[in-house]
Scaffold this motif. Structure first.
Motif, short mmCIF file in Angstrom:
data_model
loop_
_atom_site.label_atom_id
_atom_site.label_comp_id
_atom_site.label_asym_id
_atom_site.label_seq_id
_atom_site.Cartn_x
_atom_site.Cartn_y
_atom_site.Cartn_z
N ASP A 1 -1.95 3.81 -5.44
CA ASP A 1 -2.82 4.88 -4.97
C ASP A 1 -4.08 5.11 -5.93
OD1 ASP A 1 -3.94 7.30 -3.50
OD2 ASP A 1 -3.31 8.41 -5.13
N LEU A 2 -5.27 4.99 -5.41
CA LEU A 2 -6.31 4.95 -6.29
C LEU A 2 -7.34 6.15 -5.99
CD1 LEU A 2 -7.46 0.99 -6.44
CD2 LEU A 2 -6.34 2.59 -8.26
N PRO A 3 -7.05 7.25 -6.65
CA PRO A 3 -8.13 8.40 -6.39
C PRO A 3 -9.52 8.00 -7.07
CG PRO A 3 -6.52 8.95 -8.15
CD PRO A 3 -6.00 7.57 -7.57
N ARG A 4 -9.50 7.20 -8.02
CA ARG A 4 -10.75 6.66 -8.75
C ARG A 4 -10.43 5.26 -9.35
NH1 ARG A 4 -11.97 9.94 -14.24
NH2 ARG A 4 -10.19 9.86 -15.18
N ALA A 5 -11.39 4.62 -9.77
CA ALA A 5 -10.94 3.13 -10.12
C ALA A 5 -12.45 2.71 -11.06
CB ALA A 5 -10.84 2.32 -9.16
N CYS A 6 -12.09 1.66 -11.92
CA CYS A 6 -13.39 1.07 -12.41
C CYS A 6 -13.49 -0.31 -11.91
CB CYS A 6 -12.77 0.88 -14.16
SG CYS A 6 -11.49 -0.63 -14.13
N PRO A 7 -14.49 -1.05 -12.20
CA PRO A 7 -14.51 -2.42 -11.41
C PRO A 7 -13.25 -3.10 -11.50
CG PRO A 7 -16.55 -1.76 -12.71
CD PRO A 7 -15.47 -1.04 -12.88
N VAL A 8 -13.03 -3.99 -10.45
CA VAL A 8 -11.71 -4.33 -10.20
C VAL A 8 -11.98 -6.10 -10.00
CG1 VAL A 8 -9.25 -4.55 -9.08
CG2 VAL A 8 -10.16 -2.43 -9.89
N VAL A 9 -11.21 -6.95 -10.34
CA VAL A 9 -11.03 -8.20 -10.10
C VAL A 9 -9.52 -8.61 -9.72
CG1 VAL A 9 -11.28 -9.21 -12.47
CG2 VAL A 9 -11.69 -10.73 -10.45
N ALA A 10 -9.33 -8.74 -8.38
CA ALA A 10 -7.80 -8.78 -8.23
C ALA A 10 -7.55 -10.28 -7.59
CB ALA A 10 -7.48 -7.77 -7.13
N SER A 11 -6.28 -10.71 -7.59
CA SER A 11 -6.01 -11.78 -7.16
C SER A 11 -4.45 -11.87 -6.39
CB SER A 11 -5.83 -12.97 -8.05
OG SER A 11 -7.08 -13.19 -8.88
N PHE A 12 -4.38 -12.20 -5.40
CA PHE A 12 -3.19 -12.26 -4.46
C PHE A 12 -2.79 -13.68 -4.08
CE2 PHE A 12 -4.79 -8.12 -4.23
CZ PHE A 12 -3.46 -7.09 -4.34
N GLY A 13 -1.30 -13.90 -3.64
CA GLY A 13 -1.09 -15.05 -3.06
C GLY A 13 -0.97 -14.67 -1.59
#
Length: 238
Positions: free
Chosen positions: A145-157
């Motif tokens: 759950d993300l009520p707020r966040a910073c910049p994100v670089v995400a990787s998934f298979g």
């Protein structure tokens, strides 16, 4: 250079970690990364990833969360419970580790990011909610759950059945929050595609729902992407 260090966790408990600093001399202070390992713990492969990141100019700290609060099985259970609940001792230990890291003379306290793998990827997103990190780089995290966040670089298979729904929803949520992001699903890769896994899990992984195995083309591209994102949002000094 990679060395073992001693950290202080919740309740004053002392536990180990691994600190990796760039071998090449350069401008200091440097940007830093708090790295949270996968469910296999402090492996040689996690240390290799830290060395690769340090070679790009980052100071990298891996806190050994599985050694922070008593017998290892208990530490593992507590850490996993924190990941699932989004609160608990492990997050306090990570905050203490961050404070230790930013107090280092070679670290710029204003340029700190989080990176994590599998279990650690979920923690990297939990840390993205705190407002204390400039960037977060989660690899194949579970839903957070993300009520707020910073910049994100995400990787998934793409072959990883356990993260498909969240991989689709994460970019939309980051758009809602107005945060820069680079979220990519690698269709030919499964879980743990960024690192090599030995032993029983290495043999069984490709046959489990996670389809867990190293996938070199995806790993190389993800490495390039996170470095580009870090250069933009952590702005390392040449």
């Amino acid at each position: 250079m990679q060395t073992e260090v001693t950290l202080t966790g919740a309740g004053g408990v002392r536990y180990p970690g691994v600190l990796t600093v760039p071998d090449e001399p350069g401008a200091t202070p440097r940007p830093a990364l708090l790295m949270i390992y996968e469910a296999f713990g402090m492996t040689d492969e996690m240390k290799r990833v830290a060395r690769d990141l340090a070679a790009e100019g980052y100071v990298v700290l891996i806190p050994d969360l599985f050694a922070a609060a008593g017998p290892k099985p208990l530490c593992v259970l507590r850490t996993m419970r924190t990941m699932l609940r989004g609160e608990g001792r492990a997050l306090h230990d990570l905050e203490n580790a961050r404070r230790w890291l930013v107090a280092r003379p070679e670290v710029d306290a204003e340029r700190v990011g989080a990176i994590g793998f599998c279990m650690g990827g979920s923690f990297a997103l939990l840390l993205a909610r705190t407002g204390l990190y400039k960037v977060s780089a989660p690899f194949y995290p579970q839903a957070v759950d993300l009520p707020r966040a910073c910049p994100v670089v995400a990787s998934f298979g793409g072959r990883d059945r356990t993260t498909r729904g969240f991989a689709d929803k994460l970019p939309a949520r980051l758009d809602e929050l107005g945060q820069p992001h680079d979220v990519k699903v690698y269709p030919d890769a499964g879980h743990s595609f960024f690192t090599r896994t030995d032993g029983l899990m290495g043999r069984l992984g490709p046959h489990l729902p996670l389809r867990a195995e190293y996938h070199e083309p995806s790993a190389r591209d993800a490495h390039r992407r996170i470095l580009d994102f870090f250069r933009e949002h952590l702005a390392p000094t040449p």
